[in-house]
Design an enzyme around this catalytic site. Structure first.
Site, mmCIF file in Angstrom:
data_model
loop_
_atom_site.group_PDB
_atom_site.id
_atom_site.type_symbol
_atom_site.label_atom_id
_atom_site.label_comp_id
_atom_site.label_asym_id
_atom_site.label_seq_id
_atom_site.Cartn_x
_atom_site.Cartn_y
_atom_site.Cartn_z
ATOM 1 N N HIS A 19 0.807 -1.212 0.000
ATOM 2 C CA HIS A 19 0.000 0.000 0.000
ATOM 3 C C HIS A 19 0.849 1.275 0.000
ATOM 4 C CE1 HIS A 19 -3.516 -2.622 1.487
ATOM 5 N NE2 HIS A 19 -3.537 -2.472 0.174
ATOM 6 N N SER A 115 -6.925 -2.707 -0.651
ATOM 7 C CA SER A 115 -6.497 -1.876 -1.773
ATOM 8 C C SER A 115 -7.634 -1.060 -2.385
ATOM 9 C CB SER A 115 -5.822 -2.750 -2.831
ATOM 10 O OG SER A 115 -4.683 -3.392 -2.292
ATOM 11 N N ASP A 158 -13.473 -14.034 -11.962
ATOM 12 C CA ASP A 158 -12.036 -14.260 -12.037
ATOM 13 C C ASP A 158 -11.342 -13.034 -12.611
ATOM 14 O OD1 ASP A 158 -9.465 -15.126 -12.449
ATOM 15 O OD2 ASP A 158 -9.992 -16.809 -13.755
ATOM 16 N N GLY A 159 -10.521 -12.393 -11.816
ATOM 17 C CA GLY A 159 -9.821 -11.201 -12.273
ATOM 18 C C GLY A 159 -8.786 -11.478 -13.341
ATOM 19 N N ASP A 179 -2.839 -8.860 -7.205
ATOM 20 C CA ASP A 179 -2.246 -9.445 -6.002
ATOM 21 C C ASP A 179 -3.054 -10.667 -5.560
ATOM 22 O OD1 ASP A 179 -4.390 -7.842 -5.253
ATOM 23 O OD2 ASP A 179 -3.545 -7.373 -3.302
#
Length: 295
Positions: A19, A115, A158-159, A179
């Site tokens: 971050h 995030s 699903d990214g 990530d």
């Protein structure tokens, strides 16, 4: 192996590094007039209760954000990041009023922003977010936090696969954060494949990949594989904060690989990382590393 649910690790040393970098990338990107799209391929829940049973299982945040929480002597970028987390802990009351702190006071550390929440605090009204998440309960939590925002789309899917439909973006400026949990060894290959496709579709994007330092050859090889995909320049920062357990396992540290990084990022990290390492080191051989290949 890492637990899939990020709540187990919220606020730990890996989150702090992730971050810190994300904040600096977004600060730079929003300094330009043109709108921006932020795409988080593995968004998680968006925020985490540090007093909850998952976070308390190992209380990893105590050796991460907990070590920075009340320090008045942090350099600018770390102070900026900590202030964002402190702001996240100032939740509105039943009337929607956010309490104000007296000068020099810090709120109790009870919550940690994921995030998407970090990004939401930094993006402008003209910017947009695309949040991908597979876990149904985390999708519901994202909807609770961000469902009212017209600028934000939440996709329960699903990214890795979804990123293809996002690129090239409109507007033609984007920051992509990838990530995954790396719970299975196949995630490492999926990251490389997704980044290769993304750079082919939209070479101008800023791509940020987080990865864990664990006892797997795939984790060691990942940064080198990503270097080959970044002809316009890259930056790689890693920090080893802890040693492996007696069996050679455990999260020793983490790394952030940035394709097309802001030109300011290297100098910022060169100033901030010695302070961060001093604060978060859990053994004498703790270390950090910054590598860069300019465009």
């Amino acid at each position: 192996m890492l637990a899939y649910r990020h709540a187990f690790h919220a606020g730990n040393h890996a989150d702090v590094l992730k971050h810190l970098v994300l904040t600096q990338v977004l600060r730079y990107m929003v300094s330009k007039d043109k709108p921006l799209r932020f795409i988080d391929t593995h968004a998680g829940a968006g925020g985490y209760l540090l007093k909850g049973k998952d976070a308390q299982k190992k209380a990893e945040y105590r050796e991460g954000i907990g070590r920075l929480w009340s320090r008045p002597d942090l350099p600018p970028a770390l102070a900026d990041y900590v202030q964002l987390v402190q702001s996240f802990n100032l939740q509105p009351d039943e009337n929607g009023v956010v309490p104000e702190l007296e000068k020099g006071m810090t709120p109790p550390l009870a919550l940690y922003p994921g995030s998407p929440s970090i990004a939401s605090m930094l993006l402008r009204k003209s910017d947009t977010m695309r949040l991908y998440e597979l876990h149904p309960s985390d999708v519901r939590t994202l909807a609770t936090h961000f469902g009212h925002e017209r600028r934000t789309n939440i996709i329960g899917g699903d990214g890795f696969a979804g990123l293809k439909a996002e690129l090239p973006p409109s507007p033609r400026r984007a920051v992509v954060l990838m990530d995954p949990s790396y719970e299975t060894v196949g995630d490492y290959g999926k990251v490389v494949a997704a980044m290769r496709d993304a750079v082919t579709r939209f070479a101008e994007g800023v791509y940020i990949v987080w990865y864990p330092q664990v006892s797997r050859v795939e984790a060691v090889q990942l940064p080198k594989r990503l270097m080959a995909l970044a002809p316009k320049g890259w930056l790689h920062v890693s920090m080893t904060a802890n040693k492996a357990d007696g069996h050679g396992f455990g999260l020793m540290g983490s790394g952030m690989f940035v394709i097309n990084p802001p030109y300011t990022l290297h100098n910022t990290l060169a100033t901030e990382m010695p302070v961060l390492l001093e604060a978060l080191a859990q053994f004498d051989e703790a270390s950090f590393r910054i590598e860069e290949q300019p465009a």
